[in-house]
Every structure is written in structure tokens, then in C-alpha cells.
Design a protein around this motif. Structure first.
Motif, mmCIF file in Angstrom:
data_model
loop_
_atom_site.group_PDB
_atom_site.id
_atom_site.type_symbol
_atom_site.label_atom_id
_atom_site.label_comp_id
_atom_site.label_asym_id
_atom_site.label_seq_id
_atom_site.Cartn_x
_atom_site.Cartn_y
_atom_site.Cartn_z
ATOM 1 N N ILE A 80 59.869 44.878 36.960
ATOM 2 C CA ILE A 80 60.358 44.079 35.830
ATOM 3 C C ILE A 80 60.664 44.969 34.623
ATOM 4 O O ILE A 80 61.770 44.961 34.091
ATOM 5 N N TRP A 81 59.683 45.785 34.198
ATOM 6 C CA TRP A 81 59.904 46.620 33.014
ATOM 7 C C TRP A 81 61.053 47.614 33.188
ATOM 8 O O TRP A 81 61.888 47.757 32.298
ATOM 9 N N ILE A 136 47.956 42.340 40.432
ATOM 10 C CA ILE A 136 49.192 42.208 41.227
ATOM 11 C C ILE A 136 50.384 41.963 40.294
ATOM 12 O O ILE A 136 51.447 42.568 40.453
ATOM 13 N N VAL A 137 50.184 41.108 39.283
ATOM 14 C CA VAL A 137 51.263 40.850 38.312
ATOM 15 C C VAL A 137 51.686 42.159 37.639
ATOM 16 O O VAL A 137 52.862 42.484 37.543
ATOM 17 N N MET A 138 50.681 42.963 37.184
ATOM 18 C CA MET A 138 50.975 44.223 36.513
ATOM 19 C C MET A 138 51.678 45.210 37.432
ATOM 20 O O MET A 138 52.572 45.945 37.024
ATOM 21 N N PHE A 139 51.265 45.221 38.683
ATOM 22 C CA PHE A 139 51.877 46.117 39.665
ATOM 23 C C PHE A 139 53.369 45.793 39.804
ATOM 24 O O PHE A 139 54.226 46.682 39.793
ATOM 25 N N TRP A 178 36.505 34.861 37.808
ATOM 26 C CA TRP A 178 36.903 36.107 37.125
ATOM 27 C C TRP A 178 37.473 37.122 38.106
ATOM 28 O O TRP A 178 38.462 37.795 37.821
ATOM 29 N N PHE A 179 36.824 37.217 39.240
ATOM 30 C CA PHE A 179 37.281 38.181 40.246
ATOM 31 C C PHE A 179 38.716 37.822 40.695
ATOM 32 O O PHE A 179 39.588 38.680 40.773
ATOM 33 N N GLY A 180 38.936 36.537 40.929
ATOM 34 C CA GLY A 180 40.265 36.076 41.348
ATOM 35 C C GLY A 180 41.298 36.359 40.273
ATOM 36 O O GLY A 180 42.399 36.841 40.553
ATOM 37 N N MET A 181 40.948 36.095 39.003
ATOM 38 C CA MET A 181 41.894 36.329 37.908
ATOM 39 C C MET A 181 42.232 37.815 37.798
ATOM 40 O O MET A 181 43.381 38.187 37.562
#
Ligand code: CUA
Length: 183
Positions: free
Chosen positions: A45-46, A36-39, A27-30
Motif C-alpha cells: 500500500i505505502w 498482517i495489516v502492517m505487512f 489482545w493476541f488476536g488483535m
């Protein structure tokens, strides 16, 4: 005699002080990967695919100063009409346009021309309000003591509603404004 009472001095049962278990590591890794993806999405991207983030700048101004400038702007550009007691103003294209949120209205009503660029200077003279331009869903906060400045080029004629989407008092739900765009 042994006491059965619990106290804050007694260590709680559990395993939080032991090394991370397999599921916790997963969970911590996810969570780290997703942040990072959201950052990356929010900064690269957006903005590239959706034009979601309005381009604006803010700077300080005295509330009374902004109210006085708005009043002077209204007097210099008013078209003579009044809708519901709120002045209608048709500013020169390319000029600075003052728009003040005040409980519970947006002053003035703006009349803009399609294809012309205006610099909108937005602020409040009492409490925090919201600026939501409908139906475009263009949202900004309106904060007393700060000007929010952005460039606006209307692309289509019509009547656009301004909605206050920040709770500002008993008349909040009645706080509407208008921008009229003409050919
Ligand atoms: Cu102004 Cu809610």
C-alpha cells in the motif's frame, strides 16, 4: 520449621501456565491481525500511494578504495570553487557521482542540473553516518565498507541541505553537506 523465604526453586504465583483467558486471546488476536495489516501496508500500500521507499542497492567496497575513487572523481570534475574548504564538483549528467561521508562533512559539494539523471554512489570511510536530503526528507544510511547506490533526477533548482542523522562523534551536529541544483 517452615521457611518463608522465596527462592527461584519455588514456582511463582500467577496464571501464565494456564490456558489463555478471554482478554489474552483478544489482545493476541488483535496483535496478529495488526501485524498482517502492517505487512501488507509496508510492501504494497505505502509504496503504491506514497513513494516512501527509496529505490537503492548496496554492495561491498574497501573503504580506502572508495576514498581514492571519490578523490579521483573530485579531481576530474571540480569546478574550481571551494566552499568552506570543501570542493565543488559539477559532474556530467548520466555519470557516476561519488559522495563520501567522513567525520564531519560530506565530500564533495555537488552541483547538478535539473532534469538530468545521476547515479549517486554513497559511502563512508570511517564510521556509520546518515544521509538525509532536506527539505525532501529522503533518508539513507551510510555505512563504511558498503556503497549505497541510487539514481537521482533533480526536479527543482535550488540549494538542498544534507544532514547527517546518525550519531557519528563529537562533531555530528555540525555535519552538513550541500547539493546545488541549477537550471
Ligand atoms: Cu556523520 Cu553524524
Amino acid at each position: 520449621m517452615a521457611s518463608t523465604r522465596t527462592s527461584t526453586l519455588v514456582a511463582p504465583r500467577g496464571r501464565w501456565w494456564t490456558p489463555l483467558g478471554r482478554d489474552e486471546k483478544l489482545w493476541f488476536g488483535m496483535a496478529v491481525v495488526w501485524s498482517i495489516v502492517m505487512f501488507v501496508m509496508i510492501f504494497f500500500i505505502w509504496p503504491a500511494i506514497g513513494n516512501e521507499q527509496p529505490d537503492f542497492s548496496t554492495y561491498r567496497i574497501q573503504e580506502a578504495d572508495f576514498a581514492a575513487r571519490t578523490q579521483a572523481f573530485i579531481e576530474a570534475n571540480q569546478t574550481g570553487e571551494n566552499i568552506g574548504g570543501i570542493p565543488v564538483v559539477a559532474p556530467e549528467p548520466g555519470s557516476d557521482v561519488f559522495l563520501m561521508a567522513t567525520r564531519f562533512q560530506f565530500r564533495p559539494i555537488l552541483q547538478l542540473t535539473v532534469g538530468e539523471e545521476y547515479r549517486i554512489l554513497l559511502s563512508a570511510n570511517d564510521v556509520q553516518h546518515g544521509f538525509s536530503l532536506q527539505p525532501d526528507g529522503f533518508n539513507l544510511q551510510v555505512i563504511p565498507g558498503y556503497i549505497t547506490e541510487f539514481d537521482l533526477t533533480p526536479e527543482e533548482a535550488g540549494e538542498y541541505q544534507l544532514v547527517c542523522n546518525e550519531y557519528c562523534g563529537l562533531g555530528h551536529h555540525l555535519m552538513l553537506g550541500r547539493i546545488v541544483v541549477v537550471e
